[in-house]
Write a protein that holds these residues in place. Structure first.
Motif, mmCIF file in Angstrom:
data_model
loop_
_atom_site.group_PDB
_atom_site.id
_atom_site.type_symbol
_atom_site.label_atom_id
_atom_site.label_comp_id
_atom_site.label_asym_id
_atom_site.label_seq_id
_atom_site.Cartn_x
_atom_site.Cartn_y
_atom_site.Cartn_z
ATOM 1 N N PHE A 186 0.022 37.344 46.049
ATOM 2 C CA PHE A 186 0.120 38.301 45.405
ATOM 3 C C PHE A 186 0.343 39.885 45.825
ATOM 4 O O PHE A 186 -0.034 40.734 45.512
ATOM 5 C CB PHE A 186 -0.483 38.218 44.040
ATOM 6 N N ASP A 187 -0.271 39.587 46.906
ATOM 7 C CA ASP A 187 -0.733 41.041 48.004
ATOM 8 C C ASP A 187 -0.810 40.632 49.750
ATOM 9 O O ASP A 187 0.330 42.233 49.355
ATOM 10 C CB ASP A 187 -2.664 41.061 48.013
ATOM 11 N N TYR A 210 5.920 40.807 48.513
ATOM 12 C CA TYR A 210 7.704 40.692 49.389
ATOM 13 C C TYR A 210 7.991 39.314 49.068
ATOM 14 O O TYR A 210 9.075 39.137 48.606
ATOM 15 C CB TYR A 210 8.208 40.893 50.313
ATOM 16 N N PHE A 249 7.067 41.142 36.108
ATOM 17 C CA PHE A 249 7.325 41.311 38.054
ATOM 18 C C PHE A 249 7.271 42.640 38.457
ATOM 19 O O PHE A 249 6.821 43.430 39.343
ATOM 20 C CB PHE A 249 7.590 40.208 37.822
ATOM 21 N N LEU A 250 8.223 42.781 38.324
ATOM 22 C CA LEU A 250 9.305 44.275 38.369
ATOM 23 C C LEU A 250 8.381 45.191 38.028
ATOM 24 O O LEU A 250 8.500 46.817 39.134
ATOM 25 C CB LEU A 250 10.847 44.458 38.765
ATOM 26 N N PHE A 267 4.999 50.813 47.701
ATOM 27 C CA PHE A 267 5.335 49.756 46.439
ATOM 28 C C PHE A 267 4.898 48.446 46.654
ATOM 29 O O PHE A 267 3.856 48.593 47.665
ATOM 30 C CB PHE A 267 6.793 49.234 47.193
ATOM 31 N N PHE A 268 4.066 47.425 45.863
ATOM 32 C CA PHE A 268 3.616 46.736 45.260
ATOM 33 C C PHE A 268 1.771 46.693 46.111
ATOM 34 O O PHE A 268 1.036 45.962 46.974
ATOM 35 C CB PHE A 268 4.072 45.815 46.479
ATOM 36 N N ASN A 301 -1.831 47.468 44.961
ATOM 37 C CA ASN A 301 -3.164 46.998 44.602
ATOM 38 C C ASN A 301 -3.712 47.766 43.194
ATOM 39 O O ASN A 301 -4.327 48.003 43.885
ATOM 40 C CB ASN A 301 -3.673 45.743 44.609
ATOM 41 N N TYR A 350 0.493 39.337 37.605
ATOM 42 C CA TYR A 350 1.719 39.282 39.092
ATOM 43 C C TYR A 350 1.540 37.375 38.230
ATOM 44 O O TYR A 350 3.383 37.129 38.336
ATOM 45 C CB TYR A 350 1.031 39.297 40.062
#
Lengths: 184, 138
Positions: free
Chosen positions: A153-154, A158, B80-81, B95-96, B98, B117
């Motif tokens: 998840f990190d 993607y 999630f998105l 993007f993405f 933490n 997540y």
């Protein structure tokens, strides 16, 4: 440990071969189960508990669904005598040729396998820089004690996004084919 | 699809809750102990499989056009998105990322967004597996 792994792998191969030749479809399914659950023990021996949990659950569910399908239809194999006989005679005509071809392929594959494995490190010793960095810095960079979740998840976020999207799309495809309207 | 005998139904009542709780335990401890979102999805979907196999398809009122499971699947991937795009739009412009505080490694509430997540993808996988099962056995 390698001896134990080879014994389990041998059992898995025996189970797969028996599944091909079993008369009863239910016993073929159960011998397919040997392959899946043997793989679980292999994962546990290779110290991959995450994979082992996924494999044991997915194997159980698959077996359940297959058994339900077999119970709904029939337990015996359909007999197609003529097609099988034709194939068998065709096989006998080229018997020697087939055996020679298989032996040649085996020798070539074994040669290249030996060449490749002589240059690689033994099993479990990683080669790349990235995996070393992941193992060293994952705990402090992601804050997750489970390294696999941290990577999923990190570092490889993607990748997980793509996997979830693929699953979503696949289920939409299944529902499109199997919807109530299409069944009638 | 019709249900099974009384013995199976009673044993099911005892077991299904435990399996479901085990799934929830794995998913909330996903960042601490082995087992992530995909394993959890399969466990929770398995609990529902048992329920449908023992009681027949009448128990969940499956004859509707749109089941709850497909809504849950879409909701999971939507959460999630949303979590991923919150980082892009509001917090850090990447993007993405933490973006929540990470806390102490090894505690239950730690490692920022990763447990969220995990829960979202777990819901999505469980609903997806159950959806295919329903499509096969309706």
């Amino acid at each position: 440990m390698e001896l134990l792994l080879s014994i389990i792998l041998g059992l898995m191969i025996l189970g797969a071969i028996y599944a091909l030749f079993a008369r009863d479809l239910m016993s073929a399914l159960i011998s397919c189960g040997i392959v899946g659950y043997g793989l679980v023990i292999c994962f546990l021996l290779l110290q991959a508990p995450d994979l082992a949990i996924v494999q044991i659950v997915v194997e159980t569910i698959t077996l359940l669904i297959m058994i339900a399908v077999v119970l709904d239809s029939s337990r015996e194999e359909l007999k197609e005598k003529k097609a099988a006989e034709v194939k068998l005679s065709h096989f006998r005509k080229w018997y020697v040729m087939n055996v020679i071809l298989i032996i040649v392929c085996l020798v070539v594959l074994l040669y290249f396998f030996k060449e490749v494995t002589s240059t690689l490190d033994p099993l479990g010793k990683h080669l790349t820089r990235m995996s070393t960095a992941y193992i060293e810095y994952a705990a402090e960079k992601t804050g997750s004690a489970n390294l696999v979740t941290g990577v999923l998840f990190d570092f490889r976020g993607y990748d997980t996004l793509g996997e979830a999207t693929i699953l979503f799309t696949a289920v939409i495809g299944v529902l499109t084919i199997l919807r109530v309207k299409g069944k009638k | 699809m019709i249900g099974m005998t009384l013995i199976l139904k009673k044993i099911n009542q005892l077991i299904v809750g435990l399996i479901f709780l085990y799934g929830i335990y794995i998913i909330t401890h996903g960042h601490l102990t082995p087992g992530g979102c995909f394993a959890v999805g399969a466990v929770i979907a398995g609990a529902f499989f048992l329920l449908v196999l023992a009681y027949g398809s009448d128990i969940l009122k499956l004859r509707k056009r749109e089941e709850g499971s497909s809504v849950a699947e879409s909701t999971g991937i939507f959460i999630f998105l949303v979590l991923a795009f919150t980082a892009l739009i509001i917090v850090t412009r990447i993007f993405f990322t933490n973006y929540l505080p990470k806390g102490i490694t090894g505690e239950l509430i730690s490692s920022g967004v990763i447990p969220l997540y995990n829960i979202a993808v777990g819901i999505e996988v469980a609903a997806a597996l159950f959806n295919t099962f329903l499509a096969l056995y309706l």
